[in-house]
Each structure stands twice: as structure tokens, then as C-alpha cells.
Design a protein around this motif. Sequence first.
Motif, short mmCIF file in Angstrom:
data_model
loop_
_atom_site.label_atom_id
_atom_site.label_comp_id
_atom_site.label_asym_id
_atom_site.label_seq_id
_atom_site.Cartn_x
_atom_site.Cartn_y
_atom_site.Cartn_z
N ARG A 6 0.80 -1.00 0.10
CA ARG A 6 -0.12 0.05 0.13
C ARG A 6 0.82 1.22 0.05
NH1 ARG A 6 -2.89 -3.05 4.03
NH2 ARG A 6 -1.86 -1.69 5.45
N LYS A 7 1.89 1.40 0.72
CA LYS A 7 2.61 2.41 0.53
C LYS A 7 3.31 2.92 -0.49
CE LYS A 7 3.53 2.44 5.73
NZ LYS A 7 4.36 2.95 6.72
N PRO A 8 3.95 1.85 -1.28
CA PRO A 8 4.52 2.33 -2.60
C PRO A 8 3.51 2.73 -3.54
CG PRO A 8 5.52 0.35 -1.72
CD PRO A 8 4.58 0.70 -0.92
N PRO A 54 -7.80 15.11 -0.72
CA PRO A 54 -7.81 13.54 -0.82
C PRO A 54 -6.51 12.83 -0.11
CG PRO A 54 -7.37 14.47 -3.01
CD PRO A 54 -7.66 15.66 -2.09
N LEU A 55 -5.67 13.57 0.45
CA LEU A 55 -4.52 13.06 1.13
C LEU A 55 -4.83 12.33 2.17
CD1 LEU A 55 -1.58 15.45 0.39
CD2 LEU A 55 -2.05 13.43 -0.87
N LYS A 56 -5.42 12.68 3.26
CA LYS A 56 -6.10 12.31 4.48
C LYS A 56 -6.44 10.72 4.34
CE LYS A 56 -8.03 12.88 9.08
NZ LYS A 56 -8.97 13.73 9.83
N PRO A 57 -7.52 10.67 3.38
CA PRO A 57 -8.03 9.32 3.39
C PRO A 57 -6.96 8.50 2.74
CG PRO A 57 -9.33 10.78 2.08
CD PRO A 57 -8.37 11.74 2.85
N MET A 58 -6.08 8.97 1.79
CA MET A 58 -5.08 8.26 1.11
C MET A 58 -3.94 7.90 2.10
SD MET A 58 -3.86 6.82 -1.78
CE MET A 58 -4.44 7.53 -3.03
N LEU A 59 -3.46 8.82 2.92
CA LEU A 59 -2.63 8.66 3.64
C LEU A 59 -3.11 7.55 4.99
CD1 LEU A 59 -0.86 11.79 4.25
CD2 LEU A 59 0.05 9.92 3.16
N LYS A 66 -7.62 0.86 5.68
CA LYS A 66 -8.88 1.34 5.62
C LYS A 66 -9.00 2.77 5.24
CE LYS A 66 -10.12 -1.19 9.79
NZ LYS A 66 -10.17 -1.46 11.13
N TRP A 67 -10.16 3.22 4.43
CA TRP A 67 -10.11 4.69 3.92
C TRP A 67 -10.58 5.57 5.04
CZ3 TRP A 67 -8.17 5.97 -0.26
CH2 TRP A 67 -7.96 5.25 -1.39
#
Length: 70
Positions: A6-8, A54-59, A66-67
Motif C-alpha cells: 500500500r505504501k509504494p 484527498p490526502l488524508k484518506p489516502m494516507l 482502511k479509508w
Amino acid sequence: MNPSWRKPFGMLAILMLIVVWVVIVASFSAIVWNWHWLAQLVFYIVTGLIWIAPLKPMLSWMETGKWRSW
């Protein structure tokens, strides 16, 4: 502990988001160029901050899978 894919993937998605957003905002430059300098300033400040939403849910997804963090 196994490394997560998920991180990459998330980092690449964030970079793609930034590139796409820059292209979208830059495509408006011919229109925005004719505006008053103060309107241009507001436009570029707002568009410069919108991509962060959109960064908060992505991070959160990158860290937990989980979103939503709650």
C-alpha cells in the motif's frame, strides 16, 4: 512483519494526483491570465490547496488499509 504494497502504491498515486492536478490547473492559465492579479492570486491559492483534500484518506489507507481512520 511483511512490508505492505500500500505504501509504494499510495506514494505513486499521490505523485500521479499532483501531476494530474498541475496539468488541470495549468490548462486554465490562458483563461486566468486575463483576470485581475488579485483574482489570479485567489485562484492559485485555492487550487494550490484543493489537491490536499484527498490526502488524508489516502494516507490513512496507506497506514491502516482502511479509508477512514475511525
